[in-house]
Design a protein around this motif. Sequence first.
Motif, PDB file in Angstrom:
ATOM      1  N   LEU A  15       0.925  -1.536  -0.131  1.00  0.00           N
ATOM      2  CA  LEU A  15       0.171  -0.185   0.270  1.00  0.00           C
ATOM      3  C   LEU A  15       1.253   1.178  -0.099  1.00  0.00           C
ATOM      4  CD1 LEU A  15      -2.584  -0.795   2.375  1.00  0.00           C
ATOM      5  CD2 LEU A  15      -3.214  -0.906  -0.154  1.00  0.00           C
ATOM      6  N   ILE A  16       1.850   1.363   0.365  1.00  0.00           N
ATOM      7  CA  ILE A  16       3.215   2.523   0.985  1.00  0.00           C
ATOM      8  C   ILE A  16       3.731   3.044  -1.027  1.00  0.00           C
ATOM      9  CG2 ILE A  16       4.849   3.612   1.144  1.00  0.00           C
ATOM     10  CD1 ILE A  16       4.488   2.069   4.205  1.00  0.00           C
ATOM     11  N   ILE A  17       3.650   1.350  -1.253  1.00  0.00           N
ATOM     12  CA  ILE A  17       4.119   1.749  -2.567  1.00  0.00           C
ATOM     13  C   ILE A  17       3.355   2.556  -4.016  1.00  0.00           C
ATOM     14  CG2 ILE A  17       5.003   0.596  -4.531  1.00  0.00           C
ATOM     15  CD1 ILE A  17       6.734  -1.518  -3.048  1.00  0.00           C
ATOM     16  N   ILE A  18       1.822   1.332  -3.763  1.00  0.00           N
ATOM     17  CA  ILE A  18       0.803   2.198  -4.348  1.00  0.00           C
ATOM     18  C   ILE A  18       0.680   3.360  -4.080  1.00  0.00           C
ATOM     19  CG2 ILE A  18      -1.960   1.734  -4.654  1.00  0.00           C
ATOM     20  CD1 ILE A  18      -1.305  -1.008  -4.196  1.00  0.00           C
ATOM     21  N   VAL A  22       0.600   7.085  -6.173  1.00  0.00           N
ATOM     22  CA  VAL A  22       0.023   7.623  -6.692  1.00  0.00           C
ATOM     23  C   VAL A  22      -0.282   8.790  -6.499  1.00  0.00           C
ATOM     24  CG1 VAL A  22      -2.824   8.159  -6.343  1.00  0.00           C
ATOM     25  CG2 VAL A  22      -1.861   5.854  -6.505  1.00  0.00           C
ATOM     26  N   MET A  23       0.565   9.745  -5.935  1.00  0.00           N
ATOM     27  CA  MET A  23       1.040  10.642  -5.033  1.00  0.00           C
ATOM     28  C   MET A  23       1.690  11.357  -6.522  1.00  0.00           C
ATOM     29  SD  MET A  23       1.217  10.917  -1.323  1.00  0.00           S
ATOM     30  CE  MET A  23       2.482  10.155  -0.960  1.00  0.00           C
ATOM     31  N   LEU A  24       2.850  10.164  -6.643  1.00  0.00           N
ATOM     32  CA  LEU A  24       3.274  11.220  -8.190  1.00  0.00           C
ATOM     33  C   LEU A  24       2.625  11.528  -9.457  1.00  0.00           C
ATOM     34  CD1 LEU A  24       7.092   9.050  -7.312  1.00  0.00           C
ATOM     35  CD2 LEU A  24       6.203  11.395  -6.491  1.00  0.00           C
ATOM     36  N   GLU A  25       1.963  10.684  -9.397  1.00  0.00           N
ATOM     37  CA  GLU A  25       0.964  10.069 -11.155  1.00  0.00           C
ATOM     38  C   GLU A  25       0.037  11.479 -10.925  1.00  0.00           C
ATOM     39  OE1 GLU A  25       3.313   9.609 -13.603  1.00  0.00           O
ATOM     40  OE2 GLU A  25       4.619   8.875 -12.327  1.00  0.00           O
ATOM     41  N   PHE A  26      -1.214  11.278 -10.170  1.00  0.00           N
ATOM     42  CA  PHE A  26      -1.610  11.755  -9.741  1.00  0.00           C
ATOM     43  C   PHE A  26      -2.720  12.575  -9.349  1.00  0.00           C
ATOM     44  CE2 PHE A  26      -2.188   7.064 -11.020  1.00  0.00           C
ATOM     45  CZ  PHE A  26      -2.297   6.989 -12.394  1.00  0.00           C
ATOM     46  N   SER A  27      -4.018  13.174  -9.542  1.00  0.00           N
ATOM     47  CA  SER A  27      -4.384  14.330  -8.593  1.00  0.00           C
ATOM     48  C   SER A  27      -4.749  13.756  -7.678  1.00  0.00           C
ATOM     49  CB  SER A  27      -5.286  14.677  -9.676  1.00  0.00           C
ATOM     50  OG  SER A  27      -6.855  14.408  -9.332  1.00  0.00           O
ATOM     51  N   THR A  28      -4.986  15.149  -6.537  1.00  0.00           N
ATOM     52  CA  THR A  28      -5.019  14.335  -5.107  1.00  0.00           C
ATOM     53  C   THR A  28      -7.063  14.053  -5.116  1.00  0.00           C
ATOM     54  OG1 THR A  28      -6.562  17.080  -4.319  1.00  0.00           O
ATOM     55  CG2 THR A  28      -3.688  16.581  -4.442  1.00  0.00           C
ATOM     56  N   SER A  31      -6.214   9.915  -4.770  1.00  0.00           N
ATOM     57  CA  SER A  31      -4.815  10.090  -4.232  1.00  0.00           C
ATOM     58  C   SER A  31      -5.902   9.772  -2.520  1.00  0.00           C
ATOM     59  CB  SER A  31      -4.169  10.797  -3.762  1.00  0.00           C
ATOM     60  OG  SER A  31      -3.376  10.947  -2.282  1.00  0.00           O
ATOM     61  N   ASP A  32      -6.889  10.406  -2.455  1.00  0.00           N
ATOM     62  CA  ASP A  32      -8.158  10.804  -2.104  1.00  0.00           C
ATOM     63  C   ASP A  32      -8.938   9.390  -1.860  1.00  0.00           C
ATOM     64  OD1 ASP A  32      -7.571  13.014  -0.897  1.00  0.00           O
ATOM     65  OD2 ASP A  32      -9.316  13.998  -2.066  1.00  0.00           O
ATOM     66  N   TYR A  33      -9.372   8.562  -3.355  1.00  0.00           N
ATOM     67  CA  TYR A  33      -9.946   7.720  -3.080  1.00  0.00           C
ATOM     68  C   TYR A  33      -8.799   6.095  -2.633  1.00  0.00           C
ATOM     69  CZ  TYR A  33     -14.277   9.390  -5.448  1.00  0.00           C
ATOM     70  OH  TYR A  33     -14.743  10.401  -5.780  1.00  0.00           O
TER      71      TYR A  33
END
Length: 185
Positions: A15-18, A22-28, A31-33
């Motif tokens: 989960l940390i890796i995912i 997600v934080m590096l590649e996608f919007s907040t 990230s919330d989802y």
Amino acid sequence: MNLSKFTLPIITAILIIINIWVMLEFSTEVSDYVRFGDMLVFFAFLLFTRTYKKKHLLLFVLLTASDGFIIFYKIPIFNLLTFVMRICIYFLLLSLVVKKLKRLKVELSQVAVFGVVLLINIFLLFALAEMVPSHYEYDSFRTLFYIYGLAIILVVSAAISYSNRYENKISLYFIAAVLGLIFSD
């Protein structure tokens, strides 16, 4: 249920890796989802193991619901509910260790250092409140923000005191969980 002692660390690492990806590649918003999905995974793990107390179950219910509400954070009622739940979460975490801390013996120098750190944190809380854009504020926002900040200060103080006093795996996990939760907020 008897799971391998490596199951939770493996799930956590994945989960940390995912989450980093997600934080590096996608919007907040994405990230919330994902954050909500993470809590669902941990909540399911807790239910599956059946090794929890009522306070732990309540804590995970509040964490999961709160992370669900974060998805709709821009809607004032969900913002308010998120604040209220987060405040409850921090005070519930505090209640897990406060009885053990009552037996803690402190020296005058420790009280002085704690007092100075507390005053600095309260000053920073007020400064942070002034930085919040006005379009995020509603009637009870400031009050909830200050209670939320105070709850964070108290639970961090308790976690550090608990860790310093007991210096075992449980105290290490507790302070790691508290700091992780605060940094994720």
